[in-house]
Design a protein around this motif. Structure first.
Motif, mmCIF file in Angstrom:
data_model
loop_
_atom_site.group_PDB
_atom_site.id
_atom_site.type_symbol
_atom_site.label_atom_id
_atom_site.label_comp_id
_atom_site.label_asym_id
_atom_site.label_seq_id
_atom_site.Cartn_x
_atom_site.Cartn_y
_atom_site.Cartn_z
ATOM 1 N N GLY A 75 43.969 39.585 41.549
ATOM 2 C CA GLY A 75 42.415 39.168 41.958
ATOM 3 C C GLY A 75 41.755 39.816 43.104
ATOM 4 O O GLY A 75 40.749 39.675 43.235
ATOM 5 N N ALA A 97 28.618 40.490 38.813
ATOM 6 C CA ALA A 97 27.816 39.070 39.480
ATOM 7 C C ALA A 97 26.338 39.530 40.315
ATOM 8 O O ALA A 97 25.808 38.597 40.449
ATOM 9 C CB ALA A 97 28.943 38.708 40.517
ATOM 10 N N PRO A 112 40.408 33.940 42.780
ATOM 11 C CA PRO A 112 40.251 35.148 43.324
ATOM 12 C C PRO A 112 38.967 35.156 44.105
ATOM 13 O O PRO A 112 37.939 34.576 43.636
ATOM 14 C CB PRO A 112 40.031 36.173 42.065
ATOM 15 C CG PRO A 112 40.823 35.638 41.253
ATOM 16 C CD PRO A 112 40.701 34.006 41.179
ATOM 17 N N SER A 113 38.812 36.163 45.122
ATOM 18 C CA SER A 113 37.486 35.942 45.989
ATOM 19 C C SER A 113 36.321 36.579 45.148
ATOM 20 O O SER A 113 35.492 35.869 45.466
ATOM 21 C CB SER A 113 37.518 36.624 47.195
ATOM 22 O OG SER A 113 38.211 37.769 46.758
ATOM 23 N N VAL A 114 36.323 37.250 44.084
ATOM 24 C CA VAL A 114 35.264 37.739 43.662
ATOM 25 C C VAL A 114 34.645 36.432 42.548
ATOM 26 O O VAL A 114 33.479 36.414 42.459
ATOM 27 C CB VAL A 114 35.600 38.768 42.619
ATOM 28 C CG1 VAL A 114 36.586 38.554 41.455
ATOM 29 C CG2 VAL A 114 34.266 39.320 42.114
ATOM 30 N N VAL A 115 35.542 35.530 42.249
ATOM 31 C CA VAL A 115 35.229 34.349 41.198
ATOM 32 C C VAL A 115 34.467 33.359 42.333
ATOM 33 O O VAL A 115 33.462 32.826 41.964
ATOM 34 C CB VAL A 115 36.373 33.371 40.684
ATOM 35 C CG1 VAL A 115 35.911 32.356 39.860
ATOM 36 C CG2 VAL A 115 36.837 34.625 39.594
ATOM 37 N N TYR A 116 34.908 33.226 43.592
ATOM 38 C CA TYR A 116 34.239 32.546 44.558
ATOM 39 C C TYR A 116 32.769 33.092 44.924
ATOM 40 O O TYR A 116 31.606 32.388 44.886
ATOM 41 C CB TYR A 116 34.711 32.414 45.881
ATOM 42 C CG TYR A 116 35.991 31.560 45.957
ATOM 43 C CD1 TYR A 116 37.351 31.715 46.148
ATOM 44 C CD2 TYR A 116 35.695 29.932 46.070
ATOM 45 C CE1 TYR A 116 38.257 30.611 46.370
ATOM 46 C CE2 TYR A 116 36.717 29.044 46.079
ATOM 47 C CZ TYR A 116 37.744 29.345 46.144
ATOM 48 O OH TYR A 116 38.873 28.375 46.175
ATOM 49 N N LEU A 174 31.204 34.925 42.648
ATOM 50 C CA LEU A 174 30.509 34.602 41.582
ATOM 51 C C LEU A 174 29.741 33.167 41.453
ATOM 52 O O LEU A 174 28.522 32.935 41.149
ATOM 53 C CB LEU A 174 31.055 34.825 40.287
ATOM 54 C CG LEU A 174 30.501 34.433 38.906
ATOM 55 C CD1 LEU A 174 29.282 35.364 38.758
ATOM 56 C CD2 LEU A 174 31.601 34.396 37.702
ATOM 57 N N VAL A 193 34.416 40.543 49.558
ATOM 58 C CA VAL A 193 33.356 40.314 48.280
ATOM 59 C C VAL A 193 32.541 38.991 48.225
ATOM 60 O O VAL A 193 31.372 39.235 47.904
ATOM 61 C CB VAL A 193 34.404 40.522 47.338
ATOM 62 C CG1 VAL A 193 33.717 39.977 45.851
ATOM 63 C CG2 VAL A 193 35.111 41.753 47.129
#
Lengths: 283, 287, 317
Positions: free
Chosen positions: B206, B243, C125-129, C131, C229
Motif C-alpha cells: 500500500g 486521485a 493504505p494511505s493513498v486510499v485515505y 482518495l 500522500v
C-alpha cells in the motif's frame, strides 16, 4: 498455515520474473500534463503497431519534463511552454531540440457562481490585482459580494509560466504570492467547480462551459477576446503557447519514431481530438 | 450510592461505547464505499487488461503485477537482515540486556522513519549516486528496509516464546549453539517469520511515497527488464495520480476499482497472517 | 519422567559448520546498521549547501520561494504541527474511549471482534485515505463548516481530520494493551473497597495505564507527522501560510503546507538538478526526521517507564 506458506512461496517465485526477460530499449517520456493526453494515445498506437516500449510520467509538469531531459532521466520531454534561459543555464551541456506539435491557449476559468454573478471578462490589471491579493472580492470587479479564491498552479507548470508571461512579461518578474496550489488541468477543474468564488487558469480545452467557465480577456482597447481557434492561431489571444516535445539533440531512434508520428496526419488528428490546434491550423 | 456515582457508572461505558461505535462506523463507511463504488468496475477483464486512455478505460493488470513484483522484492530484501537481527536479539544477546534494548531501539527507529524520507533517500542514492533510472529494484529495496522491522519484531516475539526447557534439553544433549539455533530456535519460531512477512507484504503493497520517485511511472511500463531504467506501474501510484484527476467521469469508476483491488490485496495478506498470530497467543498461555 | 523432544532436535546430530550462523548474523546486523548510518550521513552531507546559504534561518524564516532562492521552512513546520495536533486532539479521546470499552467492559470474544474491527482501519493504505478525503471529506468540511467560512474544502483541518482516522487504530490498540497490562488484582482490590466499575477504571486502571497511553499517543503523533500522500491531497498546498494568530480556528480552516506535502509534491522533481534547491529539500527531510525522532524517543522512554513500574504479579491463586 499451509496456505500462508504457499502464498508466500508464490510471491517469492514471482520475484524471479524480472531477470528472465530480453533487453528492449525503453523510450522514457516525461513532462506536461497538457501534452500528455496526445502523447499517451500516440504511445498506445506505437506500442501496438511498432512494438515500441514507451513509458510516460507526468510528475513535475513541464519543468519536471525539461529537468528530466537535462538529468538524462528522460529521453523526451513534454512541455507546454517554450524553453527559457533558466533552463538552458541549468543544463549547459544539453542541446535542447524542441519540436512543436501543435498550439494551445490558456483560459482563465471561474466557477459557476462567479460566471452567473456577471463577471464575463477581465483585463491584465485586474488579474494582476487578484494575483497579488490586492483585489479580494468579486464586487470590485463587477460581480457579486463574494470572496475571490484564486488557485495558483504548482511551480514548474507550463501553464503558470504562460500566465505570468502575460501578466508580468517573464517568469522571473513574477512577484511572490501565496495561493492554494493545484496541479494538473483536471485538478484545476475539479477544485474550481467545487469552490465558491473560485478563479484559476487552465488549458483551453478543459474549459467546458458547464462546470467551469472561461472568461474573455479585455484588451487595452476595451474589446474582449476569447480563446477561440482563429484568435489563438493568429496570436491575438495573449495567452497562447506552442506544445513541444523536446529531445537532446536531433530526434533519433525511438524518439524520432514518436515525433514523426506526432507530426503525421494521424498524430495531428490526436492533437485536434484533444482540443488543441494542429500545426496546419496555424497561419 | 450518590447520584453522581450512579451517573458515572452509566456514563463511562456509554461514552466508551460511543467512541468504539464511531471508530467502527468509520471502518464500515470506508469498506462500504469501496465495495459500493468499486465492485462494479472489478471484473475479470479489468484485472487482466492494460490501461488505456490514461486510466479512463481498460484495466489494471500491469499495476497489479508491478505491485506484486515490488513486494516480492521487498520480501527478498527484508528476510535475511530480519533473520539476522531477530536471532541476534534473542539468542546472542540474551545475556546482554542493554545491547538487546539497543536492537529494539533500532527496529523502532527504522519503523518510525516516514515513508517520504525513504523516498527521498532512494532518489538520492539510486538516482543521483548510482545514476540508475527509475528501477523496480530501487523500490523493492526501499520497501524491504521499510518492512524489515515488521518481520524482525514478529520473529523476535516467536523466538522469545520458545520454551526454555527445549533449549536446556538440547544443550543437555550436547548440541552446539549453532545446532540449537537451527534445530530448536528456528524450528519453533519460523512461523513468526511467515507472519511478519505477510504483515510486511501487506504494508509494502500500500505504500506510495517510497516508490514515488524511484520506481513508478504512470503508463507504459510492463514487465521490467534489467535493473536500471526499468520502471514499474504500481497500484498505489496509479491511484495517487488519478486521485488528483477525479473529475474525469470515465476514470472515476476505474479509480474506485483500483482502490478496491488494492485494499483487497492488502486485506488478503493481513487475513492470511491472522491464524498464525492467534496461535501465538494460545501457545504462550499454555506454556 | 523424561521430556519428549521434537524430532528435529534428536535428528540434529548431523555436523554443522561451526559458528557460521553467528558470523552471518553479525554480518546482517552490521550491514543494516552501516547502511542506515550511511544513509543518514548522506542526508546530512547533501544538506550542507543549504546551511552555507541560509544557516539557521532555514527554520525561522517564514518565506519559501524557490525561484528567488528563499528557503524558509517555518510555515511548513507550523503546518505540520497544526495538522498533527488536530489529529491527536481528535483521535486520542476516541481511541482511549474505545480502548476502555474493549479492555474493561467487553468479554474476550467481543473484545477481539471490536479490536480487529478497529484494526482494519490500519489496513487501509494511505493513498486510499487520500482518495476518500478528496472525494468525501473535502465536501463535508467545505459545506459542513460554513460557520468558519472556509476558502475551500482543502485545509489544515481537513488533513488533520483525515489523519485522526488514520492514527486511531494505532492509539486504540496500544491503549488497550496498556490497560490490559494493569493487573486484575488492582481492579479487584478497588471493587473490594466499594468502587464501581467505572470508578475502578477511572481512578485505578487509567492512571496506571497512563504512561502506556501516552506512549501510544506519541507513536500516533509520529505517524501523523510522517504521513505524506493523504495529507498532500487534502491540505491545500498553500505556501507561506503563517498566520498572525496561530491559534485562531480561521487559520486552521485555511489551506496550508506541511513538510511532507512539500516533499511529496512536484518541487522535489524540479529541485533534483539544482544543488541549492536540492539541499533545501534534503533539509526539509532532515527536519522531518528530527521531529519524528523526538516523538519516537519520547514514546520509547515512556514505554520503558511503563515496563519498569513495579506491578504485583498474579501470585494470588
Amino acid at each position: 498455515m499451509k496456505a500462508a506458506t504457499l502464498l508466500l512461496g508464490v510471491v517469492v517465485a514471482a520475484s524471479f520474473f524480472p531477470v528472465a526477460k530480453a533487453q528492449k530499449p525503453t523510450l522514457r517520456v516525461s513532462g506536461s500534463t497538457t501534452v500528455h493526453p496526445v502523447v499517451s494515445e500516440a504511445a498506445e498506437v506505437l506500442r501496438k503497431d511498432k512494438d515500441l516500449a514507451i513509458t510516460i510520467d507526468t510528475a513535475g509538469g513541464s519543468t519536471g519534463g525539461i529537468n528530466g531531459l537535462g538529468d538524462r532521466r528522460a529521453d523526451v520531454g513534454m512541455s507546454s511552454r517554450p524553453l527559457n534561459n533558466a533552463d538552458r543555464k541549468k543544463f549547459p551541456l544539453v542541446d535542447f531540440h524542441a519540436t512543436s506539435i501543435g498550439r494551445d491557449a490558456v483560459s482563465i476559468v471561474v466557477s459557476k457562481d462567479v460566471w452567473e454573478g456577471g463577471v464575463k471578462s477581465l483585463n491584465a490589471d485586474q488579474f494582476r490585482g487578484i494575483y497579488e491579493c490586492k483585489v479580494t472580492n468579486w464586487q470590485e470587479l463587477g460581480g457579486e459580494d463574494c470572496r475571490i479564491v484564486f488557485f495558483n498552479k504548482e511551480p514548474g507548470r507550463g501553464t503558470w509560466e504562460v500566465l505570468v508571461k502575460w501578466l508580468y512579461g517573464n517568469p522571473e518578474s513574477a512577484p511572490r504570492s501565496n495561493h492554494p496550489e493545484v496541479g494538473a488541468n483536471e485538478e484545476v477543474r475539479s477544485k474550481v467547480s467545487g469552490t465558491r468564488g473560485a478563479i484559476s487558469f487552465v488549458s483551453t480545452p478543459w474549459a467546458d462551459g458547464q462546470r467551469v467557465f472561461a472568461l474573455g480577456i479585455q484588451k487595452d482597447d476595451g474589446s474582449v477576446i476569447g480563446a477561440t481557434g482563429p484568435d489563438i492561431a493568429s496570436g491575438d489571444y495573449p495567452m497562447t503557447r506552442p506544445l513541444f516535445v523536446i529531445t537532446n539533440g536531433e530526434p533519433a531512434g525511438a524518439a524520432k519514431v514518436l515525433i514523426d508520428y506526432l507530426l503525421s496526419d494521424a498524430g495531428q488528428e490526436l492533437v485536434a481530438k484533444h482540443g488543441y490546434l494542429r500545426l496546419a491550423d496555424l497561419k | 450510592m450518590t447520584v453522581s456515582r450512579r451517573i458515572l457508572r452509566l456514563l463511562l461505558p456509554a461514552a466508551a461505547g460511543l467512541c468504539a461505535l464511531a471508530a467502527l462506523s468509520a471502518v464500515a463507511f470506508i469498506l462500504g464505499v469501496l465495495l459500493l463504488r468499486g465492485l462494479g468496475s472489478v471484473d475479470w477483464v479489468f484485472l487482466t487488461t492494460d490501461t488505456k486512455a490514461a486510466g479512463a478505460a481498460g484495466g489494471i493488470i500491469f499495476q497489479i503485477l508491478g505491485t506484486l513484483i515490488l513486494i516480492a522484492t521487498a520480501l527478498a530484501v527484508a528476510v535475511p537482515p530480519a533473520l539476522a537481527i531477530g536471532l541476534t536479539r534473542v539468542v546472542f544477546l540474551q545475556n546482554r540486556p542493554r545491547a538487546a534494548r539497543a536492537v529494539d531501539a533500532l527496529l523502532h527507529a527504522i519503523n518510525g522513519v516516514p515513508s517520504i524520507v525513504f523516498g527521498i533517500l532512494g532518489l538520492l542514492i539510486f538516482l543521483k549516486f548510482f545514476d540508475w533510472g527509475k528501477s523496480w529494484l530501487a523500490g523493492g529495496i526501499l520497501l524491504g528496509v521499510m518492512v524489515l522491522p515488521t518481520l524482525a519484531v514478529s520473529l523476535v516475539e516467536r523466538l522469545a516464546a520458545v520454551p526454555r526447557k527445549y533449549i536446556e534439553a538440547a544443550a543437555g544433549l550436547g548440541l552446539t549453539r549453532e545446532q540449537i539455533i537451527s534445530a530448536v530456535w528456528l524450528q519453533q519460531s519460523w512461523t513468526g517469520l511467515i507472519t511478519g512477512s505477510l504483515l510486511g507484504l501487506a504494508r509494502a503493497a500500500g505504500e506510495t511515497a517510497p516508490i514515488l520517485f524511484v520506481t513508478a511511472v504512470f503508463s507504459g511500463a510492463t514487465m521490467p527488464d534489467g535493473i536500471r531504467d526499468s520502471p514499474l506501474l504500481a497500484l498505489p501510484y496509479h491511484i495517487f495520480v488519478l486521485a488528483q484527476d477525479t473529475f474525469n467521469e470515465d476514470a472515476r469508476a476505474n479509480l474506485w476499482g483500483a482502490a478496491l483491488v488494492l485494499v483487497m490485496l492488502v486485506t488478503c495478506f493481513n487475513l492470511a497472517s491472522l491464524p498464525l498470530r492467534l496461535n501465538l497467543h494460545e501457545e504462550s498461555r499454555h506454556v | 519422567m523424561t521430556e519428549v523432544l521434537p524430532p528435529s532436535v534428536a535428528s540434529c546430530a548431523k555436523v554443522f559448520r561451526p559458528r557460521w550462523i553467528l558470523w552471518s548474523c553479525a554480518l546482517g546486523v552490521a550491514v543494516t546498521v552501516t547502511s542506515l548510518l550511511g544513509a543518514l550521513a548522506m542526508l546530512l552531507w547533501q544538506s550542507l549547501p543549504l546551511l552555507g546559504h541560509q544557516g539557521s534561518s532555514f527554520v525561522t524564516a517564514p518565506e519559501w520561494y524557490y525561484p528567488e532562492k528563499a528557503f524558509g521552512a517555518l510555515a511548513m513546520i507550523y503546518g505540520t504541527t497544526v495538522v498533527s495536533l488536530i489529529a491527536l486532539v481528535l483521535a486520542v479521546p476516541v481511541a482511549v474511549g474505545a480502548s476502555i470499552l474493549s479492555a474493561e467492559y467487553l468479554p474476550p470474544g467481543l473484545r477481539l471482534v471490536v479490536k480487529s474491527g478497529i484494526e482494519m482501519l490500519a489496513g487501509v493504505p494511505s493513498v486510499v485515505y487520500g482518495l476518500l478525503g478528496v472525494l468525501f471529506l473535502r465536501e463535508w468540511v467545505y459545506h459542513g463548516l460554513t460557520a468558519f467560512d472556509p476558502i475551500s474544502g482543502d485545509s489544515l483541518f481537513t488533513a488533520g481530520l483525515l489523519l485522526a482516522v488514520m492514527i486511531l487504530p494505532t492509539i486504540t490498540t496500544l491503549s488497550d494493551d496498556a490497560l490490559r497490562s494493569v493487573p486484575a488484582s488492582q481492579r479487584s482490590a478497588a471493587r473490594g473497597l466499594g468502587l464501581t466499575r467505572a470508578e475502578a477504571v477511572l481512578h485505578v486502571a487509567l492512571p496506571q495505564a497512563a504512561p502506556g497511553i501516552l506512549a501510544a499517543s506519541l507513536l500516533g503523533l509520529g505517524r501523523a507527522l510522517g504521513e505524506t500522500v493523504a495529507v498532500f491531497l487534502v491540505v491545500g498546498r498553500q505556501d507561506n501560510q503563517l498566520p498572525g494568530n496561530p491559534f485562531s480556528p480561521t487559520a486552521w480552516i485555511s489551506p496550508g503546507q506541511t513538510l511532507t506535502s512539500k516533499l511529496g509534491g512536484p518541487e522535489t522533481h524540479i529541485a533534483y538538478g539544482d544543488p541549492l534547491h536540492w539541499s533545501a529539500i534534503i533539509g526539509l527531510a532532515l527536519l522531518l526526521l528530527l521531529l519524528v525522532g523526538f516523538c519516537l524517543a519520547a514514546a520509547w522512554g515512556l514505554e520503558r517507564v511503563m515496563k519498569r513500574t513495579p506491578m504485583d504479579t498474579e501470585s494470588d491463586s
